[in-house]
Design a protein around this motif. Structure first.
Motif, short mmCIF file in Angstrom:
data_model
loop_
_atom_site.label_atom_id
_atom_site.label_comp_id
_atom_site.label_asym_id
_atom_site.label_seq_id
_atom_site.Cartn_x
_atom_site.Cartn_y
_atom_site.Cartn_z
N MET A 52 14.16 6.68 -2.09
CA MET A 52 12.96 7.07 -1.34
C MET A 52 11.71 6.92 -2.20
SD MET A 52 13.81 7.58 1.69
CE MET A 52 12.28 8.22 2.30
N SER A 53 11.80 7.29 -3.47
CA SER A 53 10.66 7.16 -4.37
C SER A 53 10.26 5.70 -4.52
CB SER A 53 10.98 7.74 -5.74
OG SER A 53 11.25 9.12 -5.63
N ILE A 54 11.25 4.83 -4.67
CA ILE A 54 10.95 3.39 -4.77
C ILE A 54 10.30 2.88 -3.50
CG2 ILE A 54 12.04 1.11 -4.91
CD1 ILE A 54 14.09 2.39 -6.84
N ARG A 55 10.83 3.30 -2.37
CA ARG A 55 10.25 2.86 -1.08
C ARG A 55 8.82 3.35 -0.92
NH1 ARG A 55 8.80 -0.58 1.96
NH2 ARG A 55 8.64 -0.10 4.16
N ILE A 56 8.56 4.60 -1.33
CA ILE A 56 7.20 5.14 -1.22
C ILE A 56 6.25 4.37 -2.12
CG2 ILE A 56 5.77 7.16 -1.72
CD1 ILE A 56 8.16 8.88 -0.77
N ILE A 57 6.68 4.01 -3.30
CA ILE A 57 5.84 3.22 -4.20
C ILE A 57 5.56 1.85 -3.60
CG2 ILE A 57 5.77 2.11 -6.47
CD1 ILE A 57 7.31 4.60 -7.51
N GLU A 58 6.57 1.24 -2.97
CA GLU A 58 6.37 -0.05 -2.29
C GLU A 58 5.33 0.08 -1.17
OE1 GLU A 58 10.29 -1.09 -1.00
OE2 GLU A 58 10.87 -1.90 -2.96
N VAL A 59 5.39 1.19 -0.44
CA VAL A 59 4.42 1.41 0.64
C VAL A 59 3.02 1.56 0.08
CG1 VAL A 59 3.70 3.07 2.41
CG2 VAL A 59 6.08 2.38 2.27
N PHE A 60 2.88 2.26 -1.03
CA PHE A 60 1.56 2.37 -1.68
C PHE A 60 1.04 0.99 -2.06
CE2 PHE A 60 2.17 7.00 -2.49
CZ PHE A 60 0.90 7.42 -2.13
N ALA A 61 1.91 0.14 -2.59
CA ALA A 61 1.49 -1.21 -2.99
C ALA A 61 1.06 -2.01 -1.75
CB ALA A 61 2.62 -1.92 -3.72
N GLN A 62 1.80 -1.89 -0.66
CA GLN A 62 1.44 -2.59 0.58
C GLN A 62 0.10 -2.08 1.12
OE1 GLN A 62 4.81 -1.89 3.11
NE2 GLN A 62 6.04 -3.52 2.17
N MET A 63 -0.11 -0.76 1.03
CA MET A 63 -1.39 -0.20 1.49
C MET A 63 -2.55 -0.74 0.65
SD MET A 63 -0.34 3.77 2.37
CE MET A 63 -1.78 4.36 1.59
N ARG A 64 -2.35 -0.84 -0.65
CA ARG A 64 -3.39 -1.36 -1.53
C ARG A 64 -3.72 -2.81 -1.15
NH1 ARG A 64 -0.97 -1.36 -6.16
NH2 ARG A 64 -1.17 0.87 -6.49
N GLU A 65 -2.67 -3.62 -0.92
CA GLU A 65 -2.88 -5.01 -0.50
C GLU A 65 -3.63 -5.09 0.82
OE1 GLU A 65 0.46 -7.67 -0.33
OE2 GLU A 65 1.22 -6.94 -2.25
N ALA A 66 -3.26 -4.25 1.77
CA ALA A 66 -3.92 -4.26 3.08
C ALA A 66 -5.39 -3.88 2.94
CB ALA A 66 -3.22 -3.30 4.04
N LEU A 67 -5.69 -2.91 2.10
CA LEU A 67 -7.08 -2.51 1.89
C LEU A 67 -7.89 -3.63 1.25
CD1 LEU A 67 -6.67 1.19 0.73
CD2 LEU A 67 -7.66 0.38 2.88
N ILE A 68 -7.30 -4.31 0.28
CA ILE A 68 -8.00 -5.42 -0.38
C ILE A 68 -8.23 -6.55 0.61
CG2 ILE A 68 -7.72 -7.22 -2.13
CD1 ILE A 68 -6.36 -5.08 -3.88
N ASP A 69 -7.20 -6.89 1.41
CA ASP A 69 -7.35 -7.94 2.41
C ASP A 69 -8.41 -7.56 3.42
OD1 ASP A 69 -5.41 -9.43 1.18
OD2 ASP A 69 -3.81 -8.90 2.59
N ASN A 70 -8.40 -6.30 3.85
CA ASN A 70 -9.37 -5.82 4.83
C ASN A 70 -10.78 -5.93 4.27
OD1 ASN A 70 -10.48 -4.64 7.08
ND2 ASN A 70 -9.74 -2.59 6.65
N LEU A 71 -10.96 -5.57 3.01
CA LEU A 71 -12.27 -5.64 2.38
C LEU A 71 -12.74 -7.09 2.29
CD1 LEU A 71 -14.61 -4.24 0.95
CD2 LEU A 71 -13.32 -4.47 -1.18
N SER A 72 -11.85 -7.99 1.89
CA SER A 72 -12.27 -9.39 1.78
C SER A 72 -12.61 -9.96 3.16
CB SER A 72 -11.19 -10.23 1.10
OG SER A 72 -10.04 -10.35 1.91
N LEU A 73 -11.88 -9.55 4.20
CA LEU A 73 -12.20 -10.00 5.55
C LEU A 73 -13.57 -9.49 5.98
CD1 LEU A 73 -8.84 -9.63 7.51
CD2 LEU A 73 -10.04 -11.73 6.93
N LYS A 74 -13.86 -8.24 5.67
CA LYS A 74 -15.17 -7.68 6.03
C LYS A 74 -16.29 -8.44 5.31
CE LYS A 74 -13.94 -2.97 7.28
NZ LYS A 74 -14.09 -1.55 6.96
N LEU A 75 -16.07 -8.76 4.04
CA LEU A 75 -17.09 -9.51 3.29
C LEU A 75 -17.28 -10.91 3.89
CD1 LEU A 75 -16.19 -8.50 -0.37
CD2 LEU A 75 -18.16 -7.76 0.97
N ASP A 76 -16.18 -11.56 4.27
CA ASP A 76 -16.28 -12.87 4.90
C ASP A 76 -17.03 -12.80 6.23
OD1 ASP A 76 -14.88 -14.01 2.82
OD2 ASP A 76 -12.96 -14.09 3.89
#
Length: 121
Positions: A52-76
């Protein structure tokens, strides 16, 4: 680890992360940061807890990627909006020049012809 505010808890309920506020027993929930989950994974030794700890860390990484992608889309999108605004102004300027040329043509005075004039007597 920190405690959510009332507004954040309402948001969690509205996103169906928590079924309803009474489910929490009347208190505000505690949540972990990504680093808190890492520390928790070191303390818990069970197989399921580790998974569960590993899965939660993976989810945090996915959330970080989504936020970065979202930010770059907003800038574009903002860059495209600026270009469109610039293009709109340029097109409006071209139409203004065309209107001026049409007005000049409508108000044109007959010009005296120049050049060779044959005798018509």
């Amino acid at each position: 680890m920190f405690r959510l505010t009332e507004i954040e808890t309402d948001f969690m309920v509205s996103q169906n992360a928590i079924p309803f506020k009474q489910h929490l027993g009347g208190s505000l929930p505690y949540v972990f940061t990504e680093h808190g989950v890492l520390h928790l994974a070191k303390v818990l030794t069970g197989e399921r807890a580790t998974q569960m700890s590993i899965r939660i860390i993976e989810v945090f990484a996915q959330m970080r990627e989504a936020l970065i992608d979202n930010l770059s889309l907003k800038l574009d999108i903002e860059e495209i909006k600026k270009k469109l605004t610039s293009h709109s102004k340029n097109i409006e300027l071209v139409f203004n020049y065309l209107d001026e040329l049409i007005e000049k043509k409508d108000n044109e005075k007959p010009r005296k012809q120049i050049g060779y004039k044959p005798d018509t007597e």
